[in-house]
Design a protein around this motif. Structure first.
Motif, PDB file in Angstrom:
ATOM      1  N   LEU A  74       0.829  -1.206   0.000  1.00  0.00           N
ATOM      2  CA  LEU A  74       0.000   0.000   0.000  1.00  0.00           C
ATOM      3  C   LEU A  74       0.862   1.255   0.000  1.00  0.00           C
ATOM      4  CD1 LEU A  74      -2.783   1.243   0.017  1.00  0.00           C
ATOM      5  CD2 LEU A  74      -2.792   1.101   2.521  1.00  0.00           C
ATOM      6  N   LEU A  75       1.888   1.286   0.854  1.00  0.00           N
ATOM      7  CA  LEU A  75       2.790   2.441   0.879  1.00  0.00           C
ATOM      8  C   LEU A  75       3.490   2.613  -0.467  1.00  0.00           C
ATOM      9  CD1 LEU A  75       4.532   2.298   4.390  1.00  0.00           C
ATOM     10  CD2 LEU A  75       2.842   3.950   3.579  1.00  0.00           C
ATOM     11  N   CYS A  76       3.961   1.511  -1.030  1.00  0.00           N
ATOM     12  CA  CYS A  76       4.642   1.586  -2.325  1.00  0.00           C
ATOM     13  C   CYS A  76       3.689   2.068  -3.419  1.00  0.00           C
ATOM     14  CB  CYS A  76       5.221   0.214  -2.699  1.00  0.00           C
ATOM     15  SG  CYS A  76       6.642  -0.283  -1.704  1.00  0.00           S
ATOM     16  N   ALA A  77       2.444   1.580  -3.394  1.00  0.00           N
ATOM     17  CA  ALA A  77       1.470   1.977  -4.406  1.00  0.00           C
ATOM     18  C   ALA A  77       1.149   3.462  -4.303  1.00  0.00           C
ATOM     19  CB  ALA A  77       0.195   1.143  -4.266  1.00  0.00           C
ATOM     20  N   LEU A  78       0.922   3.930  -3.080  1.00  0.00           N
ATOM     21  CA  LEU A  78       0.549   5.333  -2.887  1.00  0.00           C
ATOM     22  C   LEU A  78       1.700   6.282  -3.192  1.00  0.00           C
ATOM     23  CD1 LEU A  78      -1.626   5.093   0.362  1.00  0.00           C
ATOM     24  CD2 LEU A  78      -2.404   5.560  -1.960  1.00  0.00           C
ATOM     25  N   PHE A  79       2.855   6.029  -2.593  1.00  0.00           N
ATOM     26  CA  PHE A  79       3.981   6.939  -2.800  1.00  0.00           C
ATOM     27  C   PHE A  79       4.539   6.828  -4.210  1.00  0.00           C
ATOM     28  CE2 PHE A  79       3.840   7.179   1.789  1.00  0.00           C
ATOM     29  CZ  PHE A  79       4.203   8.491   2.032  1.00  0.00           C
ATOM     30  N   GLY A  80       4.568   5.623  -4.747  1.00  0.00           N
ATOM     31  CA  GLY A  80       5.012   5.480  -6.130  1.00  0.00           C
ATOM     32  C   GLY A  80       4.089   6.207  -7.085  1.00  0.00           C
ATOM     33  N   GLY A  81       2.767   6.099  -6.847  1.00  0.00           N
ATOM     34  CA  GLY A  81       1.808   6.787  -7.699  1.00  0.00           C
ATOM     35  C   GLY A  81       1.903   8.292  -7.588  1.00  0.00           C
ATOM     36  N   VAL A  82       2.004   8.804  -6.368  1.00  0.00           N
ATOM     37  CA  VAL A  82       2.072  10.253  -6.168  1.00  0.00           C
ATOM     38  C   VAL A  82       3.348  10.831  -6.780  1.00  0.00           C
ATOM     39  CG1 VAL A  82       2.349  12.068  -4.435  1.00  0.00           C
ATOM     40  CG2 VAL A  82       0.606  10.310  -4.125  1.00  0.00           C
ATOM     41  N   ILE A  83       4.481  10.186  -6.521  1.00  0.00           N
ATOM     42  CA  ILE A  83       5.754  10.716  -7.019  1.00  0.00           C
ATOM     43  C   ILE A  83       5.828  10.647  -8.545  1.00  0.00           C
ATOM     44  CG2 ILE A  83       8.262  10.385  -7.024  1.00  0.00           C
ATOM     45  CD1 ILE A  83       7.984   9.415  -4.112  1.00  0.00           C
ATOM     46  N   SER A  84       5.415   9.518  -9.112  1.00  0.00           N
ATOM     47  CA  SER A  84       5.422   9.429 -10.576  1.00  0.00           C
ATOM     48  C   SER A  84       4.390  10.388 -11.178  1.00  0.00           C
ATOM     49  CB  SER A  84       5.132   7.990 -11.040  1.00  0.00           C
ATOM     50  OG  SER A  84       3.822   7.592 -10.683  1.00  0.00           O
ATOM     51  N   GLY A  85       3.294  10.636 -10.446  1.00  0.00           N
ATOM     52  CA  GLY A  85       2.309  11.607 -10.896  1.00  0.00           C
ATOM     53  C   GLY A  85       2.867  13.023 -10.926  1.00  0.00           C
ATOM     54  N   VAL A  86       3.712  13.344  -9.952  1.00  0.00           N
ATOM     55  CA  VAL A  86       4.382  14.655  -9.955  1.00  0.00           C
ATOM     56  C   VAL A  86       5.252  14.785 -11.202  1.00  0.00           C
ATOM     57  CG1 VAL A  86       6.127  16.078  -8.804  1.00  0.00           C
ATOM     58  CG2 VAL A  86       4.348  14.970  -7.453  1.00  0.00           C
ATOM     59  N   GLY A  87       5.997  13.726 -11.516  1.00  0.00           N
ATOM     60  CA  GLY A  87       6.840  13.754 -12.711  1.00  0.00           C
ATOM     61  C   GLY A  87       6.032  13.909 -13.987  1.00  0.00           C
ATOM     62  N   SER A  88       4.965  13.131 -14.123  1.00  0.00           N
ATOM     63  CA  SER A  88       4.128  13.217 -15.318  1.00  0.00           C
ATOM     64  C   SER A  88       3.443  14.568 -15.419  1.00  0.00           C
ATOM     65  CB  SER A  88       3.067  12.103 -15.303  1.00  0.00           C
ATOM     66  OG  SER A  88       3.674  10.833 -15.364  1.00  0.00           O
ATOM     67  N   GLY A  89       2.982  15.079 -14.282  1.00  0.00           N
ATOM     68  CA  GLY A  89       2.326  16.382 -14.271  1.00  0.00           C
ATOM     69  C   GLY A  89       3.258  17.506 -14.683  1.00  0.00           C
TER      70      GLY A  89
ATOM     71  N   ALA B  12      -2.713 -12.137 -15.499  1.00  0.00           N
ATOM     72  CA  ALA B  12      -2.646 -13.438 -16.168  1.00  0.00           C
ATOM     73  C   ALA B  12      -1.208 -13.935 -16.285  1.00  0.00           C
ATOM     74  CB  ALA B  12      -3.288 -13.332 -17.554  1.00  0.00           C
ATOM     75  N   VAL B  13      -0.279 -13.007 -16.543  1.00  0.00           N
ATOM     76  CA  VAL B  13       1.124 -13.392 -16.719  1.00  0.00           C
ATOM     77  C   VAL B  13       1.748 -13.853 -15.409  1.00  0.00           C
ATOM     78  CG1 VAL B  13       3.431 -12.510 -17.266  1.00  0.00           C
ATOM     79  CG2 VAL B  13       1.494 -11.965 -18.762  1.00  0.00           C
ATOM     80  N   ILE B  14       1.487 -13.129 -14.316  1.00  0.00           N
ATOM     81  CA  ILE B  14       2.136 -13.463 -13.038  1.00  0.00           C
ATOM     82  C   ILE B  14       1.270 -14.406 -12.191  1.00  0.00           C
ATOM     83  CG2 ILE B  14       3.365 -11.268 -13.028  1.00  0.00           C
ATOM     84  CD1 ILE B  14       1.414 -10.268 -10.928  1.00  0.00           C
ATOM     85  N   HIS B  15       0.082 -14.774 -12.718  1.00  0.00           N
ATOM     86  CA  HIS B  15      -0.820 -15.705 -12.034  1.00  0.00           C
ATOM     87  C   HIS B  15      -1.206 -15.212 -10.634  1.00  0.00           C
ATOM     88  CE1 HIS B  15       0.004 -18.443 -15.292  1.00  0.00           C
ATOM     89  NE2 HIS B  15       1.298 -18.370 -15.042  1.00  0.00           N
ATOM     90  N   SER B  16      -1.436 -13.936 -10.524  1.00  0.00           N
ATOM     91  CA  SER B  16      -1.875 -13.335  -9.257  1.00  0.00           C
ATOM     92  C   SER B  16      -2.560 -12.013  -9.563  1.00  0.00           C
ATOM     93  CB  SER B  16      -0.678 -13.105  -8.328  1.00  0.00           C
ATOM     94  OG  SER B  16      -1.083 -12.354  -7.197  1.00  0.00           O
ATOM     95  N   TRP B  17      -3.602 -11.691  -8.770  1.00  0.00           N
ATOM     96  CA  TRP B  17      -4.327 -10.440  -8.995  1.00  0.00           C
ATOM     97  C   TRP B  17      -4.024  -9.396  -7.925  1.00  0.00           C
ATOM     98  CZ3 TRP B  17      -6.023 -10.079 -13.666  1.00  0.00           C
ATOM     99  CH2 TRP B  17      -6.353 -11.247 -14.364  1.00  0.00           C
ATOM    100  N   ILE B  18      -3.215  -9.763  -6.933  1.00  0.00           N
ATOM    101  CA  ILE B  18      -2.924  -8.823  -5.846  1.00  0.00           C
ATOM    102  C   ILE B  18      -2.135  -7.622  -6.359  1.00  0.00           C
ATOM    103  CG2 ILE B  18      -1.690  -8.528  -3.664  1.00  0.00           C
ATOM    104  CD1 ILE B  18      -2.345 -11.422  -3.006  1.00  0.00           C
ATOM    105  N   LEU B  19      -1.069  -7.879  -7.086  1.00  0.00           N
ATOM    106  CA  LEU B  19      -0.233  -6.780  -7.573  1.00  0.00           C
ATOM    107  C   LEU B  19      -0.964  -5.917  -8.604  1.00  0.00           C
ATOM    108  CD1 LEU B  19       3.224  -8.590  -7.829  1.00  0.00           C
ATOM    109  CD2 LEU B  19       2.372  -7.093  -6.017  1.00  0.00           C
TER     110      LEU B  19
END
Length: 296
Positions: free
Chosen positions: A122-137, A181-188
């Motif tokens: 969750l921390l990785c998803a949130l901070f990764g999304g916010v930081i990469s969003g700053v870059g894209s923005g 489908a590739v990694i056989h898991s839906w969590i990630l």
């Protein structure tokens, strides 16, 4: 070649600097938060991350970012213009180079966990999304782009009867289904949707600003009094538009006036005090600028 050099000259040093910052910030968010725990970014960046996982080690994220993005930017050259294309390719090149430096050169271990958030998805998803969003923005705000999928959306969305946002969303949904489908898991892939949401909202804030202005359209029979009072209270101008009531056929005036969110209630009180029958509509204004302002 001459046209490319001319396009480069049109881009100011400050704009190049901000595009460099944009690419570096995006690489920081992706390589330090998403890649170590195998979360996926959106668009071509997410596609590149998936391909880097399932192909030989020599074909890294940096390679796929260049190979997949540049043809898309070049394909959109005619519609987007040379200056945008040069800016976008430069930004992706910085993103690719910084990703390579962080993962392969600098003494940072990003192989099994985030150096800053560990394995907390969750921390990785949130901070990764916010930081990469700053870059894209930042890339979008300064005339470039971080992802060729946005260019494809502009070109093909209308032909398919979709909005640009819907086109990108559909692509990302398909991408995350393929990842699962590739990694056989839906969590990630599911956590990657959190990343996408955080990045999308951050891009909006960076491009449009944290505080959007409000545009008020005031339909009134007392335009002079309202104009005088609003200009005196807020110290700014407005535009007057002549109009005719559709039901009554009487002449009216529409006052177009821009205020910030803290001034809305005061503006309403002033208008209603002068003309209780005035009709007010409010809409968000993403950006305000003069056509004569200096270009960055």
């Amino acid at each position: 070649m001459k046209k490319i050099l001319e396009a480069i000259k049109e881009i100011s040093p400050f704009r190049f600097f901000m595009l460099t910052v944009a690419g570096a910030v995006n690489a920081f968010g992706i390589t330090l938060f998403l890649m170590p725990v195998k979360l996926y970014d959106s668009g071509i960046s997410g596609t590149s991350m998936l391909l880097a996982q399932v192909t030989p080690e020599a074909l890294s994220l940096s390679v796929f970012l260049i190979v997949l993005n540049i043809p898309l930017f070049l394909y959109g050259l005619k519609k987007q213009g040379l200056s945008f294309t040069v800016s976008a390719i430069y930004t992706v090149a910085v993103y690719s180079m910084m990703s390579w430096l962080i993962t392969d050169v600098l003494p940072i271990d990003v192989s099994i966990a985030s150096p800053l958030a560990g394995t907390d998805l969750l921390l990785c998803a949130l901070f990764g999304g916010v930081i990469s969003g700053v870059g894209s923005g930042l890339a979008i705000r300064f005339g470039g782009a971080m992802d060729g999928m946005e260019v494809m959306a502009v070109i093909f969305a209308k032909r398919l009867g979709l909005s640009v946002g819907t086109f990108v969303m559909v692509y990302n949904v398909i991408l995350y289904i393929i990842c699962g489908a590739v990694i056989h898991s839906w969590i990630l892939p599911l956590y990657s949707i959190v990343t996408y949401g955080a990045a999308l909202k951050t891009v909006d804030y960076i491009v449009d600003g944290l505080q959007r202005e409000k545009a008020a359209m005031i339909i009134t029979a007392c335009p002079d009094k309202i104009k005088k009072e609003l200009m005196a209270q807020f110290g700014c101008g407005m535009t007057l538009i002549k109009a005719v009531g559709g039901y009554s056929g009487e002449e009216r005036t529409v006052l177009y006036f821009v205020v910030n969110r803290f001034q809305v209630m005061k503006m309403k009180d002033i208008v209603q005090k002068i003309d209780p029958l005035a009709y007010i509509t409010l809409t968000e204004v993403a950006d305000i600028f003069s056509v004569n302002q200096d270009k960055t």
